[in-house]
Design an enzyme around this catalytic site. Structure first.
Site, PDB file in Angstrom:
ATOM      1  N   VAL A 217       1.582 -18.806  36.151  1.00  0.00           N
ATOM      2  CA  VAL A 217       2.195 -18.445  34.872  1.00  0.00           C
ATOM      3  C   VAL A 217       2.182 -16.931  34.698  1.00  0.00           C
ATOM      4  O   VAL A 217       2.323 -16.433  33.589  1.00  0.00           O
ATOM      5  CB  VAL A 217       1.474 -19.128  33.685  1.00  0.00           C
ATOM      6  CG1 VAL A 217       1.685 -20.629  33.713  1.00  0.00           C
ATOM      7  CG2 VAL A 217      -0.018 -18.786  33.669  1.00  0.00           C
ATOM      8  N   ARG A 219       3.426 -13.801  37.429  1.00  0.00           N
ATOM      9  CA  ARG A 219       4.671 -13.265  37.960  1.00  0.00           C
ATOM     10  C   ARG A 219       4.906 -13.868  39.344  1.00  0.00           C
ATOM     11  O   ARG A 219       3.959 -14.097  40.102  1.00  0.00           O
ATOM     12  CB  ARG A 219       4.620 -11.730  38.061  1.00  0.00           C
ATOM     13  CG  ARG A 219       4.601 -11.007  36.711  1.00  0.00           C
ATOM     14  CD  ARG A 219       5.902 -11.174  35.960  1.00  0.00           C
ATOM     15  NE  ARG A 219       5.962 -10.390  34.724  1.00  0.00           N
ATOM     16  CZ  ARG A 219       5.593 -10.845  33.533  1.00  0.00           C
ATOM     17  NH1 ARG A 219       5.125 -12.068  33.419  1.00  0.00           N
ATOM     18  NH2 ARG A 219       5.694 -10.078  32.463  1.00  0.00           N
ATOM     19  N   ASP A 243       5.897 -21.477  36.769  1.00  0.00           N
ATOM     20  CA  ASP A 243       6.750 -21.051  35.660  1.00  0.00           C
ATOM     21  C   ASP A 243       7.467 -19.755  36.013  1.00  0.00           C
ATOM     22  O   ASP A 243       8.378 -19.337  35.307  1.00  0.00           O
ATOM     23  CB  ASP A 243       5.939 -20.859  34.375  1.00  0.00           C
ATOM     24  CG  ASP A 243       6.829 -20.618  33.168  1.00  0.00           C
ATOM     25  OD1 ASP A 243       7.796 -21.386  32.994  1.00  0.00           O
ATOM     26  OD2 ASP A 243       6.569 -19.667  32.409  1.00  0.00           O
ATOM     27  N   GLU A 248      13.622 -14.514  41.119  1.00  0.00           N
ATOM     28  CA  GLU A 248      13.794 -15.122  39.798  1.00  0.00           C
ATOM     29  C   GLU A 248      15.033 -14.529  39.134  1.00  0.00           C
ATOM     30  O   GLU A 248      15.136 -13.298  39.057  1.00  0.00           O
ATOM     31  CB  GLU A 248      12.562 -14.857  38.946  1.00  0.00           C
ATOM     32  CG  GLU A 248      12.567 -15.604  37.625  1.00  0.00           C
ATOM     33  CD  GLU A 248      11.271 -15.439  36.852  1.00  0.00           C
ATOM     34  OE1 GLU A 248      11.329 -14.997  35.681  1.00  0.00           O
ATOM     35  OE2 GLU A 248      10.198 -15.742  37.415  1.00  0.00           O
ATOM     36  N   HIS A 267      10.495 -19.976  33.610  1.00  0.00           N
ATOM     37  CA  HIS A 267       9.855 -18.857  32.912  1.00  0.00           C
ATOM     38  C   HIS A 267       9.913 -19.060  31.394  1.00  0.00           C
ATOM     39  O   HIS A 267      10.356 -18.189  30.641  1.00  0.00           O
ATOM     40  CB  HIS A 267      10.499 -17.525  33.295  1.00  0.00           C
ATOM     41  CG  HIS A 267       9.566 -16.362  33.135  1.00  0.00           C
ATOM     42  ND1 HIS A 267       9.649 -15.224  33.900  1.00  0.00           N
ATOM     43  CD2 HIS A 267       8.513 -16.156  32.307  1.00  0.00           C
ATOM     44  CE1 HIS A 267       8.713 -14.364  33.544  1.00  0.00           C
ATOM     45  NE2 HIS A 267       8.004 -14.913  32.566  1.00  0.00           N
ATOM     46  N   ASN A 270       6.427 -18.925  27.518  1.00  0.00           N
ATOM     47  CA  ASN A 270       6.616 -18.353  26.186  1.00  0.00           C
ATOM     48  C   ASN A 270       8.113 -18.118  26.024  1.00  0.00           C
ATOM     49  O   ASN A 270       8.685 -17.252  26.665  1.00  0.00           O
ATOM     50  CB  ASN A 270       5.859 -17.034  26.060  1.00  0.00           C
ATOM     51  CG  ASN A 270       6.186 -16.314  24.781  1.00  0.00           C
ATOM     52  OD1 ASN A 270       5.842 -16.761  23.703  1.00  0.00           O
ATOM     53  ND2 ASN A 270       6.861 -15.183  24.900  1.00  0.00           N
TER      54      ASN A 270
END
Length: 306
Positions: A217, A219, A243, A248, A267, A270
């Site tokens: 969670v 990078r 995540d 990415e 991602h 949050n």
């Protein structure tokens, strides 16, 4: 005493953050009259330097990011400015997401969510598991609290190995090779810096037990993606729940999508909607702290890269 704060650029987040400035005792101002800048749009990081350079009265900047990778060049080039980031702001939702991913991985949801027929039992308990967390920041603080009811034996690796409530032990980065063989769940929750890029590669994945789950969670760059693909395909580890990925967004044809013991979320530990209220609380707090002459929350440490 008040403080004049510019909230830029104009976007859907701006009204909420402007209200937070007022709640903190500040006054919302145009940039040319402001001593502080709250940056409201994470996707336009390249404009922050231009805004600061064009308005020399700005003394400090509140960034919306927990990690400063999007603006590290901007920050490094302007050391006279006080920079504050969102580290710790998003800890609660991200820790909750990490717990969800750990439970899903351990209890076989990677298999069951894809199943089209009744299948054989699989899974392990998180209850009493050995959990290793890389990183000792706000996410880890929150995750330690969430893990407490599960009775996990938690080891935290951090740069400064100081005790943390809820951790059985806190060790330095040099202990990574020692703790991996006894790890049931490995959680990555650390800042991405040159020292931590690729911290989990082929050697580290091979050191984990064959049932271990890797939860990221932080990078995507913390994990060597090709090595992770190989470890998953070869059954070296139990699985991975990510995540964040490298690259990415993860391309549609990337092999990770097709690996049965890999769970991927885009991602969203949050989401923007979750994070806005939390960022507003930080803005309110830092404006109030500036007015009272106290240190602000979330200072950026250029020498450490976060």
């Amino acid at each position: 005493m008040s403080v004049l704060v510019a909230v830029e650029p104009d976007c859907w987040r701006r009204p909420v953050l402007a209200e937070a400035v007022v709640r903190g005792g500040g006054t919302v101002s145009a940039p040319d009259g402001a001593s502080a800048l709250v940056w409201a749009e994470p996707t336009q990081a390249q404009l922050i330097g231009e805004m600061v350079d064009a308005n020399p009265g700005i003394e400090w900047v509140q960034l919306p990011y927990a990690g400063i990778e999007p603006v590290v060049d901007v920050v490094t080039a302007r050391p006279a400015i006080e920079w504050y980031c969102g580290k710790g702001v998003y800890a609660e939702p991200v820790a909750e997401h990490a717990l969800m991913l750990a439970l899903a991985g351990m209890r076989g949801m990677a298999t069951y969510a894809r199943a089209e027929a009744w299948s054989a039992p699989e899974g392990r308990n998180l209850l009493g598991a050995s959990v290793t967390v890389l990183g000792g920041g706000g996410i880890t603080d929150s995750l330690l609290r969430l893990l407490a009811p599960f009775g996990c034996e938690v080891t935290v690796l951090r740069n400064r190995p100081e005790p943390m409530h809820g951790a059985a032990q806190v060790v330095g980065p040099d202990a990574l090779a020692d703790v991996l063989p006894g790890t049931d769940v490995l959680v990555l929750a650390l800042a991405l810096t040159p020292d931590t890029a690729g911290i989990i590669g082929a050697v580290e994945l091979a050191a984990l037990p064959d049932h271990a789950w890797v939860i990221n969670v932080a990078r995507g760059g913390h994990i060597v993606t090709d090595d992770l693909v190989s470890a998953l395909q070869d059954g070296q580890i139990g699985g991975a729940a990510l995540d964040v990925t490298d690259p990415e967004p993860l391309p549609d044809d990337h092999p990770l999508w097709g690996i049965p013991n890999c769970l991927i979320t885009p991602h969203i530990g949050n989401t923007p909607e979750m994070g806005l209220a939390l960022l507003a609380d930080r803005v309110e707090a830092n404006v109030a702290l500036r007015i009272s002459g106290e240190p602000l929350l979330g200072p950026v440490y250029l020498d450490l890269g976060y």
